[in-house]
Design a protein around this motif. Structure first.
Motif: not given
Length: 288
Positions: A163-177
């Motif tokens: 269970a993770d937390r990305i603290t500063d997500w912005s529109r230019g970021d990418v989530l990879a799975t």
């Protein structure tokens, strides 16, 4: 195995609390280190670098941070040497190192695989810097901070990512799975309700994206080598009445608009994405 070394909450890198100068990257500006840590909630902090970094929190993994994007010219080298009280480097000596760089295939002065985490050591959190960073989580609950730049957050949900937390997500970021996120209607847009997005319901993998909007969601950009990439759907243009948006992926795409006279089409190419080039694309226009 030593279970007494740094059992509290420890920061390695910038803002270090490890009580060892080798782990303080403000003091050790060209770090080549391995991290052993026996306990606590720990952080690998690359926030002092404005170049692109890779942080991998997995045991036995190597991270890359520091260095320079471009190699120095002879004039820059000698200016630095003069400031340190060293003799100037000759043109012949400089040319020797230039030839060596060519032989080794070195494209930049960025450090590679210079920070490692020992097997058995668990580092929970990571902080990136000012570049376009890639931050890879491990199997425990991670707090991941990208900093400035367009960052990639990779969660290996094909196994267990926690269970993770990305603290500063912005529109230019990418989530990879490493496992595709369930897309109920198959439209390539992943929406969610509540604080967390479920990555894998079978083992509880999930992530909180602080700054994202679950109602807007993420859009699937494509997959490369078994890794699925999702970008904030708000980056994609929103079609006005009568319009349709077509977007390029990572491969060589042919985008064809509609042929009706009243149609207005929008073609979207996210050339600034931090993942990959978009290939060689072609747009097919109609006479309308």
């Amino acid at each position: 195995v030593d279970q007494t070394t740094r059992t509290g909450n420890t920061v390695y890198g910038f803002n270090a609390t490890a009580d060892n100068a080798v782990y303080d990257f403000s003091a050790n500006t060209r770090p080549i280190v391995a991290i052993w840590d026996a306990g606590g909630t720990d952080t690998l902090d690359f926030s002092g670098w404005n170049t692109s970094s890779t942080i991998d929190l997995n045991q036995g993994a190597f991270s890359s941070g520091g260095g320079v994007d471009d190699f120095l010219t002879l004039e820059q080298v000698n200016a630095n040497r003069a400031a340190l009280g060293f003799a100037a480097r000759s043109q012949a000596s400089y040319d020797f190192y230039e030839d060596l760089k060519t032989q080794l295939g070195l494209k930049s002065g960025l450090f590679t695989d210079n920070v490692s985490i020992a097997y058995g050591a668990v580092i929970e959190n990571a902080i990136g810097g000012g570049g376009n960073d890639r931050i890879i989580g491990n199997e425990v609950a991670n707090a991941l901070t990208g900093g400035a730049g367009r960052d990639i957050f990779e969660l290996r949900s094909g196994g267990t990512s926690g269970a993770d937390r990305i603290t500063d997500w912005s529109r230019g970021d990418v989530l990879a799975t490493t496992k595709a996120i369930n897309d109920a209607n198959g439209d390539g847009i992943i929406t969610w309700k509540g604080a967390s997005l479920t990555l894998d319901g079978s083992d509880g993998d999930r992530v909180e994206l602080v700054g994202a909007q679950g109602s807007s969601g993420l859009r699937l950009m494509g997959s490369i080598d078994g890794v699925f990439y999702y970008e904030d759907a708000r980056v994609r243009p929103v079609a006005s009445s009568g319009q349709k948006v077509y977007e390029s992926g990572f491969g060589n795409d042919v985008l064809r608009g509609r042929t009706t006279a009243s149609a207005t089409d929008v073609f979207f190419f996210d050339t600034a994405n931090p993942v990959s080039s978009l290939g060689k694309d072609m747009v097919s226009f109609t006479k309308n």
